[in-house]
Design an enzyme around this catalytic site. Structure first.
Site, PDB file in Angstrom:
ATOM      1  N   GLU A  45       0.835  -1.209   0.000  1.00  0.00           N
ATOM      2  CA  GLU A  45       0.000   0.000   0.000  1.00  0.00           C
ATOM      3  C   GLU A  45       0.869   1.258   0.000  1.00  0.00           C
ATOM      4  OE1 GLU A  45      -2.634   0.047   3.346  1.00  0.00           O
ATOM      5  OE2 GLU A  45      -2.886  -2.129   3.210  1.00  0.00           O
ATOM      6  N   ASP A  49       0.364   3.884  -2.940  1.00  0.00           N
ATOM      7  CA  ASP A  49      -0.130   5.238  -2.665  1.00  0.00           C
ATOM      8  C   ASP A  49       0.722   6.278  -3.381  1.00  0.00           C
ATOM      9  OD1 ASP A  49      -1.724   7.218  -0.954  1.00  0.00           O
ATOM     10  OD2 ASP A  49       0.339   7.675  -0.362  1.00  0.00           O
ATOM     11  N   ASP A 118      -7.355  -0.081   0.316  1.00  0.00           N
ATOM     12  CA  ASP A 118      -5.978  -0.508   0.575  1.00  0.00           C
ATOM     13  C   ASP A 118      -5.522  -1.526  -0.461  1.00  0.00           C
ATOM     14  OD1 ASP A 118      -5.955   1.131   2.766  1.00  0.00           O
ATOM     15  OD2 ASP A 118      -6.217  -0.470   4.244  1.00  0.00           O
ATOM     16  N   GLU A 121      -4.638   0.154  -3.832  1.00  0.00           N
ATOM     17  CA  GLU A 121      -3.298   0.742  -3.821  1.00  0.00           C
ATOM     18  C   GLU A 121      -2.227  -0.335  -3.908  1.00  0.00           C
ATOM     19  OE1 GLU A 121      -3.662   4.966  -1.439  1.00  0.00           O
ATOM     20  OE2 GLU A 121      -3.263   3.157  -0.263  1.00  0.00           O
TER      21      GLU A 121
END
Length: 242
Positions: A45, A49, A118, A121
């Site tokens: 993640e 991101d 989550d 990502e």
């Protein structure tokens, strides 16, 4: 031998994002929640991101050359958030491919916005590890192209619900709303909040539930703003999301 429902879901996901994994273990890791295994997707993640933020920023930069940095930042915030990521993941049926512990399965974790966001990502990161950054960027561009092209660039529409509600109330000299946590279930990134937005003298209280306090506050503010716009059309309409 007929593939399992999850295997079929994983294949559909790869087709939908336009990337077939050379190393399927990377995709499995991206789809693994911490409730299922210690080798979960949280580190993925972190990378995903960053890929998402850069790619959406670059897409907005190229699509709207007339906008200053502040407006671009607000537009990006409207696109790179849990709600949008969860909606994108749900459209890809990521929930069907997730690896969740028994407790999360029983509680409907495959539909929980925080878990879906989550995983989305983490998938971006997995693509970059399996191929390279360009491949991951291409996936983000494919999934976010329509949202970038159709986002409302008006300054008031780029602001979040809490900001717009505050401005609408201040314009009519009403007191600012008060937010309170009515209930919290769980801890950390998986916590689920019930939050109220109290408009005080106006006698209206809205309540919303979401994964994360801030997300719940935004949802409660959105409901309060809709009520305010209906109750005070001249004051609230210009701050309401079209």
């Amino acid at each position: 031998m007929k593939p399992s429902p999850r295997d079929a879901a994983v294949r559909r996901l790869q087709a939908a994002i336009g990337h077939t994994f050379a190393d399927p273990a990377l995709l499995d890791r991206a789809l693994t929640h911490r409730s299922f295994s210690s080798r979960h997707n949280e580190r993925f993640e972190f990378v995903g991101d960053a890929i998402l933020n850069y790619t959406v920023a670059r897409m907005l930069f190229d699509a709207y050359p007339q906008l200053p940095e502040g407006r671009l930042s607000r537009l990006r915030a409207n696109l790179v958030n849990q709600t949008v990521l969860a909606e994108t993941a749900a459209a890809l049926n990521i929930g069907d491919a997730l690896l969740l512990g028994a407790g999360e399965l029983k509680s409907g974790g495959f539909r929980r916005p925080s878990i879906l966001a989550d995983a989305m990502e983490a998938v971006f990161a997995a693509v970059s590890f399996d191929a390279d950054f360009a491949a991951a960027e291409a996936v983000v561009r494919r999934l976010f192209a329509e949202r970038v092209q159709t986002i409302d660039c008006g300054e008031k529409e780029a602001k979040d619900a809490k900001t717009r509600l505050q401005e609408a109330l201040q314009a009519q000299r009403f007191a600012l709303p008060k937010y309170r946590i009515d209930k919290q279930e769980g801890e950390g990134s998986g916590a689920w909040f019930t939050v109220s937005c109290d408009l005080g003298e106006l006698g209206f209280v809205s309540t919303a539930q979401a994964a994360g306090r801030r997300a719940a506050e935004q949802e409660a503010a959105k409901t309060a703003l809709e009520w305010f716009a209906a109750k005070y059309p001249a004051a609230g309409a210009k701050h309401r999301r079209r």
